[in-house]
Design a protein around this motif. Sequence first.
Motif, mmCIF file in Angstrom:
data_model
loop_
_atom_site.group_PDB
_atom_site.id
_atom_site.type_symbol
_atom_site.label_atom_id
_atom_site.label_comp_id
_atom_site.label_asym_id
_atom_site.label_seq_id
_atom_site.Cartn_x
_atom_site.Cartn_y
_atom_site.Cartn_z
ATOM 1 N N PHE A 84 -46.604 -6.184 36.287
ATOM 2 C CA PHE A 84 -46.374 -7.305 35.368
ATOM 3 C C PHE A 84 -45.560 -8.412 36.045
ATOM 4 C CE2 PHE A 84 -42.915 -8.985 32.689
ATOM 5 C CZ PHE A 84 -43.651 -9.911 31.956
ATOM 6 N N LEU A 85 -44.470 -8.026 36.723
ATOM 7 C CA LEU A 85 -43.610 -9.030 37.360
ATOM 8 C C LEU A 85 -44.347 -9.793 38.444
ATOM 9 C CD1 LEU A 85 -40.242 -7.054 37.678
ATOM 10 C CD2 LEU A 85 -40.770 -8.899 36.082
ATOM 11 N N GLY A 86 -45.089 -9.071 39.278
ATOM 12 C CA GLY A 86 -45.801 -9.730 40.362
ATOM 13 C C GLY A 86 -46.839 -10.711 39.853
ATOM 14 N N PHE A 87 -47.571 -10.322 38.813
ATOM 15 C CA PHE A 87 -48.642 -11.171 38.296
ATOM 16 C C PHE A 87 -48.118 -12.342 37.481
ATOM 17 C CE2 PHE A 87 -52.206 -11.803 35.153
ATOM 18 C CZ PHE A 87 -53.088 -12.382 36.057
ATOM 19 N N THR A 88 -46.926 -12.195 36.911
ATOM 20 C CA THR A 88 -46.427 -13.170 35.936
ATOM 21 C C THR A 88 -45.415 -14.148 36.518
ATOM 22 O OG1 THR A 88 -46.730 -11.514 34.187
ATOM 23 C CG2 THR A 88 -45.324 -13.400 33.680
ATOM 24 N N LEU A 89 -44.490 -13.662 37.348
ATOM 25 C CA LEU A 89 -43.370 -14.497 37.771
ATOM 26 C C LEU A 89 -43.768 -15.758 38.538
ATOM 27 C CD1 LEU A 89 -40.437 -12.081 38.722
ATOM 28 C CD2 LEU A 89 -40.656 -13.616 36.765
ATOM 29 N N PRO A 90 -44.791 -15.723 39.407
ATOM 30 C CA PRO A 90 -45.118 -16.966 40.113
ATOM 31 C C PRO A 90 -45.392 -18.142 39.191
ATOM 32 C CG PRO A 90 -46.193 -15.127 41.186
ATOM 33 C CD PRO A 90 -45.585 -14.585 39.919
ATOM 34 N N SER A 91 -46.218 -17.939 38.161
ATOM 35 C CA SER A 91 -46.522 -19.050 37.265
ATOM 36 C C SER A 91 -45.345 -19.377 36.361
ATOM 37 C CB SER A 91 -47.766 -18.746 36.425
ATOM 38 O OG SER A 91 -47.631 -17.545 35.710
ATOM 39 N N VAL A 92 -44.524 -18.376 36.007
ATOM 40 C CA VAL A 92 -43.323 -18.656 35.213
ATOM 41 C C VAL A 92 -42.394 -19.586 35.989
ATOM 42 C CG1 VAL A 92 -41.214 -17.656 34.247
ATOM 43 C CG2 VAL A 92 -43.392 -16.534 33.856
ATOM 44 N N PHE A 278 -46.913 -19.885 29.675
ATOM 45 C CA PHE A 278 -46.559 -21.140 29.011
ATOM 46 C C PHE A 278 -45.252 -20.976 28.233
ATOM 47 C CE2 PHE A 278 -47.715 -24.053 25.262
ATOM 48 C CZ PHE A 278 -47.180 -25.179 25.871
ATOM 49 N N ALA A 279 -44.974 -19.742 27.809
ATOM 50 C CA ALA A 279 -43.718 -19.456 27.112
ATOM 51 C C ALA A 279 -42.521 -19.766 27.988
ATOM 52 C CB ALA A 279 -43.676 -17.990 26.671
ATOM 53 N N GLY A 280 -42.637 -19.577 29.303
ATOM 54 C CA GLY A 280 -41.542 -19.902 30.198
ATOM 55 C C GLY A 280 -41.199 -21.373 30.157
ATOM 56 N N TYR A 281 -42.221 -22.221 30.146
ATOM 57 C CA TYR A 281 -42.016 -23.667 30.029
ATOM 58 C C TYR A 281 -41.343 -24.004 28.698
ATOM 59 C CZ TYR A 281 -43.284 -28.507 28.919
ATOM 60 O OH TYR A 281 -43.254 -29.823 28.518
ATOM 61 N N LEU A 282 -41.872 -23.454 27.614
ATOM 62 C CA LEU A 282 -41.331 -23.754 26.289
ATOM 63 C C LEU A 282 -39.881 -23.296 26.171
ATOM 64 C CD1 LEU A 282 -44.417 -22.708 24.123
ATOM 65 C CD2 LEU A 282 -43.700 -25.037 24.695
ATOM 66 N N GLY A 283 -39.611 -22.079 26.665
ATOM 67 C CA GLY A 283 -38.243 -21.576 26.610
ATOM 68 C C GLY A 283 -37.289 -22.414 27.420
ATOM 69 N N ALA A 284 -37.748 -22.905 28.584
ATOM 70 C CA ALA A 284 -36.902 -23.759 29.420
ATOM 71 C C ALA A 284 -36.627 -25.087 28.732
ATOM 72 C CB ALA A 284 -37.561 -23.986 30.773
ATOM 73 N N ALA A 292 -35.989 -19.726 29.094
ATOM 74 C CA ALA A 292 -37.248 -19.351 29.730
ATOM 75 C C ALA A 292 -37.365 -17.833 29.865
ATOM 76 C CB ALA A 292 -37.352 -20.005 31.103
ATOM 77 N N LEU A 293 -36.278 -17.191 30.284
ATOM 78 C CA LEU A 293 -36.284 -15.732 30.423
ATOM 79 C C LEU A 293 -36.477 -15.054 29.071
ATOM 80 C CD1 LEU A 293 -33.370 -15.257 32.999
ATOM 81 C CD2 LEU A 293 -35.817 -14.983 33.422
ATOM 82 N N LEU A 294 -35.784 -15.561 28.057
ATOM 83 C CA LEU A 294 -35.871 -14.969 26.721
ATOM 84 C C LEU A 294 -37.275 -15.095 26.155
ATOM 85 C CD1 LEU A 294 -34.028 -13.694 24.484
ATOM 86 C CD2 LEU A 294 -33.889 -15.991 23.504
ATOM 87 N N ALA A 298 -39.972 -12.065 25.475
ATOM 88 C CA ALA A 298 -40.373 -11.838 24.088
ATOM 89 C C ALA A 298 -41.886 -11.855 23.919
ATOM 90 C CB ALA A 298 -39.732 -12.881 23.179
ATOM 91 N N ILE A 299 -42.571 -12.778 24.598
ATOM 92 C CA ILE A 299 -44.016 -12.901 24.366
ATOM 93 C C ILE A 299 -44.811 -11.810 25.076
ATOM 94 C CG2 ILE A 299 -44.675 -14.416 26.289
ATOM 95 C CD1 ILE A 299 -46.211 -16.090 24.137
ATOM 96 N N PHE A 300 -44.267 -11.273 26.187
ATOM 97 C CA PHE A 300 -44.982 -10.233 26.923
ATOM 98 C C PHE A 300 -44.573 -8.819 26.516
ATOM 99 C CE2 PHE A 300 -45.902 -13.655 29.972
ATOM 100 C CZ PHE A 300 -47.233 -13.404 30.236
ATOM 101 N N LEU A 301 -43.420 -8.645 25.895
ATOM 102 C CA LEU A 301 -42.955 -7.307 25.536
ATOM 103 C C LEU A 301 -43.938 -6.555 24.635
ATOM 104 C CD1 LEU A 301 -40.777 -5.146 25.703
ATOM 105 C CD2 LEU A 301 -39.569 -6.300 23.822
ATOM 106 N N PRO A 302 -44.524 -7.192 23.611
ATOM 107 C CA PRO A 302 -45.501 -6.456 22.795
ATOM 108 C C PRO A 302 -46.673 -5.927 23.616
ATOM 109 C CG PRO A 302 -44.880 -8.511 21.719
ATOM 110 C CD PRO A 302 -44.306 -8.561 23.096
ATOM 111 N N ALA A 303 -47.166 -6.732 24.554
ATOM 112 C CA ALA A 303 -48.291 -6.294 25.392
ATOM 113 C C ALA A 303 -47.924 -5.037 26.172
ATOM 114 C CB ALA A 303 -48.694 -7.419 26.344
ATOM 115 N N PHE A 304 -46.719 -5.025 26.743
ATOM 116 C CA PHE A 304 -46.280 -3.872 27.529
ATOM 117 C C PHE A 304 -46.140 -2.634 26.639
ATOM 118 C CE2 PHE A 304 -43.369 -1.158 29.829
ATOM 119 C CZ PHE A 304 -43.811 -1.264 31.135
#
Length: 392
Positions: A84-92, A278-284, A292-294, A298-304
């Motif tokens: 999850f971190l590898g696939f998600t963090l670059p775009s975040v 996109f949640a990272g942008y909105l949170g920032a 951004a972290l919050l 929050a948006i990915f936790l349900p998926a996990f």
Amino acid sequence: MKLKHSLWEILRVSTKLGLTSFGGPIAHLGYFKNEYIDKRKWLDEKTYADIIALCQFLPGPASSQVGIAIGILRGGLIGGILSFLGFTLPSVLVLVLFAFLFKNFEIADAGWIHGLKIVAVAVVAQAVLGMGKKLAPDKPRVTIAILATIFTLLWPSAIGQVAIIVLAGIVGVFLYKNQTFPDVREMSMSISKKIGIAALAIFFILLFGLPFLKQVTQLQAVAVFDAFYRAGSLVFGGGHVVLPLLERELVPTGWIGGSEFLAGYGVAQAVPGPLFTFAGYLGAMINGVSGALLATLAIFLPAFLLVVGSLPFLNEIRKRPRFQAALTAINAAVVGILLAALYNPIWTSTIKTTGDFAIALALFGLLTYWKVAPWMVVLIGALAGVLIGIAA
């Protein structure tokens, strides 16, 4: 030592995908197939198709959930987190940077962005061709795939997609009820059913408990977490579907302006990885790096939680003949859904000229027949987009 090596490989490969997987969830599945199935043989195609079918039933970002599931199968819970971190963090990281710098840049119409969209056309076309050969090899399954394509195009909604998958499963139970299925390869599962049940319990506790906690505490951080958690919990169909719900949650509250929301959405189309980042942008925009972290958590936790909760039971149910019969038709329907997505929105929003088609065809040939690395195809596509812009 072997486990550490495996975990490092999961992080390294998923990060490469996070840096190069342009084009949205359907394209991501093509990139995953190329990297995890064709190149590294981490899974067989049947298991990969079963995981896709499972994640299609779950709310949230389907491609991210498939990546998490593959990480779990490869390296347990830690493997799922690293995937999850590898696939998600670059775009975040890119989107958070845009949240601070976007006002100084105008890139929405840049040629390289158009080139990346053309790359997505080639990637999805390759995925449809490859999965179609394996999952729809005969007349009944081709028919199911075609019907799924037609109904997806005529009923373009998340509910419609779920209904198509359910209907295909019912058809499969009756159509293949007398068929003998080969033994499926046992998936190595390092998480127990108890952990799965615990994950599902946490999912529902947060879903129903956060709105109450928001009212009691009146804290903005809790309210933001609740808004993004509900968005990740209740949306079927991926990133594009979540946008209207987030807009209704964030803009009326004054947390972010309408024009800022739309600007961030435009930038989100240009970055690799899942659109849920996109949640990272909105949170920032709401509260800097901490926001951004919050929002991202929050948006990915349900998926996990949903993947962890359902995956331990997949081995058991996929051995049952009726489930195998249903999956046979569902997998064919997934091919049809992929084909529909190739046409709309990917093709219709990208291929505008004969030049666009020529580039898409060339990139498809490089991927499918010349076996050029996807990251190189991404670079070639971006460069071609720049050249189109110059020539226009």
